[in-house]
Write a protein that holds these residues in place. Structure first.
Motif, PDB file in Angstrom:
ATOM      1  N   ILE A 213      -8.471 -10.776  97.503  1.00  0.00           N
ATOM      2  CA  ILE A 213      -8.155 -10.955  96.073  1.00  0.00           C
ATOM      3  C   ILE A 213      -6.750 -10.459  95.778  1.00  0.00           C
ATOM      4  O   ILE A 213      -5.944 -11.133  95.131  1.00  0.00           O
ATOM      5  N   SER A 214      -6.459  -9.285  96.309  1.00  0.00           N
ATOM      6  CA  SER A 214      -5.135  -8.724  96.070  1.00  0.00           C
ATOM      7  C   SER A 214      -4.064  -9.621  96.682  1.00  0.00           C
ATOM      8  O   SER A 214      -2.983  -9.797  96.126  1.00  0.00           O
ATOM      9  N   PHE A 215      -4.389 -10.207  97.841  1.00  0.00           N
ATOM     10  CA  PHE A 215      -3.433 -11.075  98.509  1.00  0.00           C
ATOM     11  C   PHE A 215      -3.163 -12.334  97.687  1.00  0.00           C
ATOM     12  O   PHE A 215      -2.027 -12.734  97.487  1.00  0.00           O
ATOM     13  N   PHE A 216      -4.260 -12.928  97.191  1.00  0.00           N
ATOM     14  CA  PHE A 216      -4.082 -14.147  96.388  1.00  0.00           C
ATOM     15  C   PHE A 216      -3.232 -13.863  95.163  1.00  0.00           C
ATOM     16  O   PHE A 216      -2.416 -14.683  94.749  1.00  0.00           O
ATOM     17  N   LYS A 217      -3.465 -12.678  94.605  1.00  0.00           N
ATOM     18  CA  LYS A 217      -2.705 -12.350  93.389  1.00  0.00           C
ATOM     19  C   LYS A 217      -1.227 -12.238  93.694  1.00  0.00           C
ATOM     20  O   LYS A 217      -0.393 -12.579  92.869  1.00  0.00           O
ATOM     21  N   SER A 218      -0.905 -11.723  94.873  1.00  0.00           N
ATOM     22  CA  SER A 218       0.507 -11.459  95.123  1.00  0.00           C
ATOM     23  C   SER A 218       1.240 -12.657  95.701  1.00  0.00           C
ATOM     24  O   SER A 218       2.432 -12.601  95.926  1.00  0.00           O
ATOM     25  N   LEU A 219       0.513 -13.762  95.975  1.00  0.00           N
ATOM     26  CA  LEU A 219       1.208 -14.974  96.405  1.00  0.00           C
ATOM     27  C   LEU A 219       1.976 -15.529  95.223  1.00  0.00           C
ATOM     28  O   LEU A 219       1.568 -15.365  94.084  1.00  0.00           O
ATOM     29  N   PRO A 220       3.033 -16.305  95.388  1.00  0.00           N
ATOM     30  CA  PRO A 220       3.701 -16.609  96.652  1.00  0.00           C
ATOM     31  C   PRO A 220       4.845 -15.654  96.992  1.00  0.00           C
ATOM     32  O   PRO A 220       5.597 -15.919  97.910  1.00  0.00           O
ATOM     33  N   ASP A 221       4.973 -14.549  96.268  1.00  0.00           N
ATOM     34  CA  ASP A 221       6.097 -13.668  96.582  1.00  0.00           C
ATOM     35  C   ASP A 221       5.894 -12.905  97.880  1.00  0.00           C
ATOM     36  O   ASP A 221       6.736 -12.936  98.757  1.00  0.00           O
ATOM     37  N   VAL A 222       4.729 -12.226  97.931  1.00  0.00           N
ATOM     38  CA  VAL A 222       4.478 -11.440  99.133  1.00  0.00           C
ATOM     39  C   VAL A 222       3.586 -12.263 100.051  1.00  0.00           C
ATOM     40  O   VAL A 222       2.474 -12.629  99.689  1.00  0.00           O
ATOM     41  N   LYS A 223       4.113 -12.558 101.238  1.00  0.00           N
ATOM     42  CA  LYS A 223       3.323 -13.432 102.102  1.00  0.00           C
ATOM     43  C   LYS A 223       2.492 -12.655 103.115  1.00  0.00           C
ATOM     44  O   LYS A 223       1.683 -13.221 103.820  1.00  0.00           O
ATOM     45  N   SER A 224       2.752 -11.338 103.232  1.00  0.00           N
ATOM     46  CA  SER A 224       1.952 -10.590 104.196  1.00  0.00           C
ATOM     47  C   SER A 224       1.993  -9.122 103.868  1.00  0.00           C
ATOM     48  O   SER A 224       2.947  -8.621 103.271  1.00  0.00           O
ATOM     49  N   TYR A 225       0.920  -8.432 104.240  1.00  0.00           N
ATOM     50  CA  TYR A 225       0.892  -6.979 104.139  1.00  0.00           C
ATOM     51  C   TYR A 225       0.965  -6.426 105.544  1.00  0.00           C
ATOM     52  O   TYR A 225       0.341  -6.965 106.447  1.00  0.00           O
ATOM     53  N   SER A 226       1.680  -5.318 105.730  1.00  0.00           N
ATOM     54  CA  SER A 226       1.638  -4.721 107.060  1.00  0.00           C
ATOM     55  C   SER A 226       1.602  -3.214 106.966  1.00  0.00           C
ATOM     56  O   SER A 226       2.045  -2.626 105.978  1.00  0.00           O
ATOM     57  N   VAL A 227       1.034  -2.607 107.983  1.00  0.00           N
ATOM     58  CA  VAL A 227       0.943  -1.143 108.018  1.00  0.00           C
ATOM     59  C   VAL A 227       1.071  -0.676 109.464  1.00  0.00           C
ATOM     60  O   VAL A 227       0.539  -1.301 110.375  1.00  0.00           O
ATOM     61  N   VAL A 228       1.821   0.418 109.654  1.00  0.00           N
ATOM     62  CA  VAL A 228       1.959   1.008 110.988  1.00  0.00           C
ATOM     63  C   VAL A 228       1.069   2.225 111.050  1.00  0.00           C
ATOM     64  O   VAL A 228       1.185   3.114 110.217  1.00  0.00           O
ATOM     65  N   VAL A 229       0.185   2.281 112.039  1.00  0.00           N
ATOM     66  CA  VAL A 229      -0.749   3.401 112.105  1.00  0.00           C
ATOM     67  C   VAL A 229      -0.211   4.534 112.959  1.00  0.00           C
ATOM     68  O   VAL A 229      -0.183   5.674 112.558  1.00  0.00           O
TER      69      VAL A 229
ATOM     70  N   SER B 213      -7.651 -39.280  99.202  1.00  0.00           N
ATOM     71  CA  SER B 213      -8.351 -40.446  98.674  1.00  0.00           C
ATOM     72  C   SER B 213      -9.665 -40.091  97.992  1.00  0.00           C
ATOM     73  O   SER B 213     -10.260 -40.908  97.317  1.00  0.00           O
ATOM     74  N   ILE B 214     -10.137 -38.872  98.189  1.00  0.00           N
ATOM     75  CA  ILE B 214     -11.452 -38.567  97.622  1.00  0.00           C
ATOM     76  C   ILE B 214     -11.341 -37.599  96.452  1.00  0.00           C
ATOM     77  O   ILE B 214     -11.827 -37.846  95.372  1.00  0.00           O
ATOM     78  N   GLY B 215     -10.729 -36.456  96.660  1.00  0.00           N
ATOM     79  CA  GLY B 215     -10.685 -35.543  95.528  1.00  0.00           C
ATOM     80  C   GLY B 215      -9.324 -34.873  95.375  1.00  0.00           C
ATOM     81  O   GLY B 215      -8.985 -34.329  94.354  1.00  0.00           O
ATOM     82  N   ASN B 216      -8.568 -34.891  96.448  1.00  0.00           N
ATOM     83  CA  ASN B 216      -7.233 -34.309  96.474  1.00  0.00           C
ATOM     84  C   ASN B 216      -7.182 -32.840  96.088  1.00  0.00           C
ATOM     85  O   ASN B 216      -6.397 -32.420  95.255  1.00  0.00           O
ATOM     86  N   ILE B 217      -8.074 -32.080  96.699  1.00  0.00           N
ATOM     87  CA  ILE B 217      -8.010 -30.624  96.504  1.00  0.00           C
ATOM     88  C   ILE B 217      -7.417 -30.050  97.775  1.00  0.00           C
ATOM     89  O   ILE B 217      -7.865 -30.356  98.875  1.00  0.00           O
ATOM     90  N   HIS B 218      -6.390 -29.209  97.638  1.00  0.00           N
ATOM     91  CA  HIS B 218      -5.773 -28.667  98.852  1.00  0.00           C
ATOM     92  C   HIS B 218      -5.684 -27.173  98.807  1.00  0.00           C
ATOM     93  O   HIS B 218      -4.674 -26.587  99.176  1.00  0.00           O
ATOM     94  N   LEU B 219      -6.757 -26.528  98.346  1.00  0.00           N
ATOM     95  CA  LEU B 219      -6.743 -25.061  98.242  1.00  0.00           C
ATOM     96  C   LEU B 219      -6.480 -24.421  99.592  1.00  0.00           C
ATOM     97  O   LEU B 219      -5.691 -23.507  99.731  1.00  0.00           O
ATOM     98  N   PHE B 220      -7.190 -24.933 100.574  1.00  0.00           N
ATOM     99  CA  PHE B 220      -7.111 -24.279 101.883  1.00  0.00           C
ATOM    100  C   PHE B 220      -5.730 -24.452 102.513  1.00  0.00           C
ATOM    101  O   PHE B 220      -5.115 -23.483 102.942  1.00  0.00           O
ATOM    102  N   SER B 221      -5.267 -25.683 102.552  1.00  0.00           N
ATOM    103  CA  SER B 221      -3.991 -25.876 103.228  1.00  0.00           C
ATOM    104  C   SER B 221      -2.863 -25.209 102.454  1.00  0.00           C
ATOM    105  O   SER B 221      -1.894 -24.741 103.053  1.00  0.00           O
ATOM    106  N   ASN B 222      -3.006 -25.097 101.152  1.00  0.00           N
ATOM    107  CA  ASN B 222      -1.970 -24.375 100.407  1.00  0.00           C
ATOM    108  C   ASN B 222      -1.923 -22.928 100.819  1.00  0.00           C
ATOM    109  O   ASN B 222      -0.854 -22.336 100.931  1.00  0.00           O
ATOM    110  N   LEU B 223      -3.109 -22.364 101.051  1.00  0.00           N
ATOM    111  CA  LEU B 223      -3.144 -20.978 101.483  1.00  0.00           C
ATOM    112  C   LEU B 223      -2.492 -20.821 102.853  1.00  0.00           C
ATOM    113  O   LEU B 223      -1.613 -19.993 103.053  1.00  0.00           O
TER     114      LEU B 223
END
Lengths: 520, 625, 103
Positions: free
Chosen positions: B51-67, B480-490
């Protein structure tokens, strides 16, 4: 002075243990445990005190002994020796603990021999005077002969004889080389000395250097061991008692590797580069041949012994790669292999105590009866095959990358060793713990003492796998010192020249690609 | 928020430690709770992060952390660090959610097994390693996860260790995947030596800047990485381990050998897609291998009579589709099919598990039959799963994902009609073998009576997965059927979009073709296996069938070429030919002894004679020499 | 008086020595071996006498008396040993007394 104390404590402990053995069989065990623990604490104390200072020894102690011949009692410690000493004392304590119930006859004499061997090993890692080094090298030998010959298994006499003759003969060749080096140095500079620091940088003609190096090399290659001089190893390992196998596999073999790093590369910089292709080839042959032999064995300890040959092949491959990554890998391999193979030998001993056989065909399905032992065996078999997360992976990775810089072909062949290691490690698990059981009756799982030992070893190997950085930091100054000697002599960095070879290989691929021009 | 990423792989490891160290003292309930609960917690964390990731799109494309800093020596630096981007998020979602469902199922499935705690310990270790694999920021850490899942696969395939054959199947899997892993590590070496870093993002950037497309070094590196992917994903030529891996319990087959581990290869290729773009010949090879594998596996699945082996070959075939998609550059299509495949394949394996358990470990489909009435829930969910697998038009998710791949196989820049043809034949085969399975197992007479009815723990996951197998496709509907591209947009936030040739208008034609083919396959299966079972029987005994059943003879080939010679070579040299050195020295010494001891025969006259001769020789020498 | 040249005398002594030697090497019976040794002793003594005659010194004769004494003692002890051997082995064959052979 503290270095002398470490050795003296071991020697005193040895004699006390022998004498105490006359009254009570438990006393020698306690005495050797105390002596080793004191030594271990001293070394940890040194480790915490050490300041990593480049190009200097952490501790340096020198006392003149026979000054007419230039022999002195010169002991010195740097990062590399410190790590080796940590390993020595740690595994020494463990070897006393695991032989607690196993050795019941002549206990005093056993611990006398054990402590003498450890004193010899400590001396080998500390001595900087070649004569003293040879003294301690030979000191390791005779008590081990007794250890195998008196408390070993059925075929012990032949095994101990073989071990003694191989090691002694190669040691004598090393003695000739030491004396030759002494004279060569004396002739060229006028000062006759056995001291390592003064012998560094001796001017020698190339052929002389190669000859003298071969003498040293023979001793270290037999100790490592390197195919084809490895035949003493399977017999000695399988016929020795558990503590003997542990010390043999985990420590004695490392003295050979240590000798390569400490003596061969710094004392003979150009000759070792000349030997490089043969050295790397011997390493690869050792890896693959040792693995092949390991796979074929039906005796558990013999199988693990051949895996030692295979792992030490990585060491010699790394030593002759001449770059920092490979050397760090070599140091890590010495530590990780000592722990993992030592643990497998301990396991073999524990199995022998319970079922009195080492024959794999008589084992099987033991996981049901001894699940904890099975789990421990699984962890160390995975270490043996180089599973990431355990120490051996880091070691093999660094060695392979380092070797890749120097010779792509050798490194790729050595990578086949990773597959071979999988085959033999899984054979261990399959034959011993899985499948149907051939053993009737109850079997005791690990008792408290054995669980403590296994837990310590597991923690160390996982720690080496996930937190290897302290090891690298400790060993770095010593290893850089070794490599600097090469650079001072203006020998081109093999890593750089191999970039040219990489280009050549790529050119080959380009040409072959043109020949197989396929268009889709 | 980002530090939560480190918890995702860590929690399953803690679960593993608790179960491994204290397992004997825990009751089954607690052990199951720990095992499934840890995955549950991770699923929740993934959800929050998503959820947090979706909210921060499209500016932040990834989260990273060094352990922590793992290795730092010379110029080699690798840290334990994790990165969450769109690709790894999709994988995490699948691993944790499907994993959770499978864990809950396993509590019911393994309830009577004595190795209950051990099972959950291994499963947790597996999930932890797989999460490390997909979340790793550098390729060395990914390799750690890669090998970790290999280890867990070994442990879980050979879980019922008392049967030696299971151990051998596990060993086979480990060794074959290790061969691929060795190729991969050499590829990693080349990457490191050229770019002096292990970090995946840096590697991809440096590679695209410095390496020329089609240069030998990129070809070599891509081939080596492909080798690793082929091993783990059981594609040609390293596919022989997966059918044998069915020796493990069904939840294992569902999780490891359908949904997650075998898709690690797909993940690898997607992650290092830059390298494959730089080596177009290898990328084409990926597509061709995918196409060939899906055909070979499809034919093999048709001939099997062990229920799980059918599903195993089906998995190989479906991963072939994913490779096909990757090969033509349809990155998001491959990942989409991965997700949908995870749903329906896990469903099928879990259902198969109930069937096998219920029929008292009966694996042969010809000894099953008529289970439609006896196990209704299983039947319906299995039907939905098979329909999704066969890409039943419009209603199932499988249709949308497979159709997308088929379309791009033709229309992508590097696609062509042959690849599409292979895909469509494969689709036909898929429909055929899946409904063969349905008709033989669930219809007809009851040949073996089922011994029990599955409880809620086992059926609820099935139902959830069945629902997902239907609705999961609606996040990505074609134009041709519904033109939803949620997944590929992600996914397009991380992977490049597929480049297509400009023939959008043909899309509908191709879609209808694939729909018709799927329906034909189902009808043909109905005809052969339901209406006229005798025809099915006669096919069973044909020689071609036997050839397909043995997996096109690959096992026999490898056995003769590699296994037998190596074993023979090891056995004859068991006593080590190099022993001749020590044997000859001691032999020489003994021989000399034997010769010389002839002179010591105890006879006085002999000694006297030797004195005399000696004196004579010495005197001769003194006088004349 | 015939003057025999010294070479002939020495050759004669030498032949006597070799006859003794051959007898020692060839004969198996210990008594006969002793007798051959006696002959060798006598030939050695003879060389001394020849030398004494040649150099016109009595020392040669003196040595011969020494040799006679030594021979007597040696024969006594040797015969005693041979008696013991005969008690033990019931034979005088020197080949039978080979217990000191290797293995």
């Amino acid at each position: 002075m503290i270095l002398v104390y470490i050795i003296v404590i071991l020697l005193t402990g040895a004699f006390l243990a022998w004498i105490a053995g006359r009254w009570n069989p438990v006393l020698p065990r306690i005495i050797s445990l105390i002596a080793l623990s004191i030594g271990f604490i001293l070394i940890i104390f040194i480790a915490t005190q050490s300041v990593s200072d480049d190009n200097k020894w952490l501790i340096d102690y020198k006392l003149d002994w026979i000054s007419e011949f230039g022999i002195s009692l010169h002991l010195a410690l740097d990062g590399l020796s410190l790590l080796m000493l940590l390993l020595t004392f740690f595994l020494g304590i463990i070897s006393v603990i695991i032989s607690w119930n196993e050795i019941n006859s002549k206990v005093g004499f056993f611990h006398f021999n054990l402590l003498l061997i450890l004193a010899g090993i400590t001396g080998v890692f500390l001595s900087i005077d070649l004569f003293l080094f040879y003294f301690f090298w030979e000191l390791m030998l005779l008590p081990m002969y007794f250890l195998i010959g008196i408390w070993g298994h059925d075929n012990r006499t032949a095994a101990s004889n073989k071990f003694f003759l191989y090691t002694q003969a190669s040691g004598l060749l090393m003695l000739i080389s030491i004396i030759a080096l002494y004279f060569v140095h004396g002739h060229s500079t006028g000062s006759y000395t056995f001291d390592y620091m003064l012998l560094l940088g001796t001017e020698m003609s190339a052929s002389k250097e190669l000859l003298i190096m071969s003498g040293f090399l023979s001793a270290f290659l037999v100790k490592l061991p390197v195919v084809p001089l490895h035949n003493w190893l399977p017999d000695a390992h399988s016929e020795a008692p558990t503590a003997g196998s542990l010390i043999l596999a985990a420590l004695l073999l490392k003295t050979g590797a240590y000798g390569l790093l400490r003596f061969i590369v710094p004392l003979f910089p150009s000759a070792s580069i000349t030997f490089k292709p043969i050295g790397m080839l011997l390493g690869v042959i050792g890896i693959l041949y040792g693995a092949k032999l390991a796979f074929a064995q039906t005796d558990f300890k013999r199988l693990v012994a051949y895996t030692s040959v295979s792992h030490m092949g990585f060491v010699i491959l790394g030593v002759f790669s001449f770059n920092e990554l490979a050397y760090q890998g070599v140091v890590m391999q010495m530590l990780a292999h000592g722990i993992s193979t030592g643990a497998l030998f301990i396991l073999a001993g524990q199995l022998y105590e319970r079922i009195h056989t080492r024959d794999l065909n008589k084992m099987g399905g033991l996981w049901e009866k001894v699940p904890v032992m099975g789990a421990v065996a699984l962890i160390f078999s995975m270490a043996s095959l180089g599973l990431p997360g355990l120490g051996n992976f880091i070691a093999e990775l660094l060695i392979l990358i380092g070797a890749f810089k120097t010779s792509i072909l050798m490194s790729c062949l050595a990578c086949l060793g990773l597959i071979a290691a999988t085959i033999y490690s899984l054979r261990i698990i399959q034959k011993v713990f899985l499948g149907n059981t051939n053993q009737e009756g109850e079997m005791n799982d690990l008792n408290f003492r054995e669980k403590i030992v296994s837990a310590c070893l597991v923690i160390v190997i996982v720690g080496l796998g996930l937190f290897p950085q302290p090891v690298f930091n400790t060993a770095k100054p010593a290893l850089l010192k070794t490599l600097d000697i090469q650079r001072e002599k203006n020998i081109p960095d093999p890593g750089i020249s191999k970039k040219i070879a990489v280009e050549k290989n790529i050119l080959f691929f380009q040409i072959s690609k043109k020949c197989l021009h396929v268009n889709i | 928020m980002t530090t939560l990423i480190a918890l995702i792989p860590a929690i399953p490891f803690f679960g593993f430690l608790i179960l491994a160290l204290f397992g004997q003292k825990l009751t089954r309930k607690v052990a199951g709770l720990v095992g499934a609960g840890s995955i549950g917690i991770v699923a929740i964390i993934t959800f929050c992060l998503a959820i947090s990731f979706f909210k921060s799109l499209p500016d932040v494309k990834s989260y990273s952390v060094v352990v922590w800093e793992w290795i730092n020596t010379g110029n080699l630096k690798a840290d334990i660090s994790f990165r969450l981007d769109a690709l790894s998020l999709v994988f995490c979602f699948v691993i944790t959610f499907v994993g959770l469902l499978i864990h809950v199922y396993s509590i019911g499935f393994m309830a009577k097994d004595e190795g209950f705690t051990r099972f959950f310990a291994y499963m947790n270790l597996f999930v932890g390693s797989m999460l490390i694999l997909v979340l790793a920021d550098n390729i060395l850490l990914m390799y750690l996860g890669w090998e970790g899942v290999g280890l867990c696969s070994y442990l879980l395939i050979g879980f019922w260790y008392k049967v030696p054959a299971n151990g051998y199947a596990a060993r086979k899997a480990f060794i074959i995947t290790r061969i691929g892993d060795t190729a991969m590590i050499i590829g990693i070496f080349i990457l490191f030596l050229n770019f002096e870093t292990f970090n995946l993002n840096e590697l991809m950037e440096l590679a695209s800047n410095k390496w020329i497309a089609g240069s030998s070094i990129s070809v070599v590196t891509a081939t080596l990485l492909l080798g690793g992917a082929l091993g783990k994903s059981a594609q040609l030529p390293l596919q022989t381990w997966l059918p044998d891996a069915m020796a493990g319990p069904s939840p294992v087959s569902a999780l490891i050998h359908a949904a997650t581990m075998v898709t690690a290869g797909v993940y690898l290729i997607a992650r290092t897609h830059v390298l494959f773009s730089l080596a177009p010949i290898i990328q084409s090879a990926v597509a061709i291998i995918g196409a060939l594998t899906l055909l070979i596996a499809g034919f093999s699945a048709l001939a099997q009579h062990d229920l799980k082996r059918i599903l195993a070959y089906s998995t190989i075939s479906q991963i072939g589709y994913m490779f096909l998609a990757l090969g033509v550059g349809a990155w998001s299509a491959a990942i989409f099919h991965f997700m949908i495949h995870a749903f329906f394949k896990a469903l099928l394996f879990l259902g198969a598990g109930i069937v096998i358990l219920g029929l008292n470990e009966e694996h042969d489909i010809f000894k099953m039959g008529g289970l439609r009435k006896k196990m209704p829930v299983v039947f319906i969910t299995f039907l939905i799963g098979s329909a999704s697998l066969s890409a039943l038009p419009l209603v199932t998710a499988g249709f949308y994902s497979k159709d997308q791949i088929l379309w791009f196989a033709f229309s992508a820049q590097s696609g062509n009609i042959l690849l599409w043809l292979a895909g469509i034949v494969g689709a036909f085969l898929t429909a055929l073998y899946s409904f063969r399975m349905i008709f033989i197992v669930f219809f007809g007479e009851v040949k073996t009576q089922p011994a029990f009815r599955p409880g809620k723990l086992m059926t609820v996951p099935l139902i959830i997965l069945a629902v997902l197998s239907v609705v999961g496709g609606y996040v990505e509907l074609p134009g041709s059927i519904g033109n939803i591209h949620l997944f590929s947009n992600l996914v397009d936030n991380t992977l490049p979009s597929v480049l297509v040739k400009n023939n959008e208008n043909q899309e509908f034609l191709f879609q209808s073709l694939s729909a018709i083919i799927a329906l034909t396959g189902i009808y043909l299966a109905h005809l052969i296996y339901f209406k006229r079972p005798a025809l099915g029987e006669s096919i069973n005994h044909s020689r071609l069938n036997k050839f397909f059943e043995r997996g096109w003879g690959f096992d026999i080939l490898y056995n003769t070429l590699f296994v037998k010679p190596i074993v023979w070579l090891s056995v004859i040299n068991k006593n080590d030919i190099f022993d001749w050195i020590s044997i000859s020295i001691s032999g020489l010494a003994l021989l000399t002894n034997r010769f010389l001891s002839i002179t010591q025969n105890g006879k006085l006259r002999w000694y006297l004679m030797s004195f005399t001769i000696g004196i004579a020789l010495i005197l001769t020498y003194i006088i004349f020499g | 008086m015939l003057t025999v040249p010294i070479e002939t005398q020495l050759i004669f002594a030498g032949i006597l020595f070799f006859l003794g030697l051959i007898g020692l090497l060839v004969r198996r019976n210990m008594i006969f071996m002793l007798m051959s040794i006696e002959v060798m002793f006598n030939s050695a003594g003879m060389v001394f006498i020849i030398a004494g005659t040649h150099w016109k010194q009595p020392d040669g004769q003196v040595m011969f008396i020494f040799i006679l004494a030594v021979t007597a003692v040696e024969v006594a002890i040797a015969l005693a040993l041979i008696l013991q051997v005969y008690h033990h082995y019931k034979t005088l064959d020197s080949d039978a007394v080979n217990k000191l052979k290797d293995n």
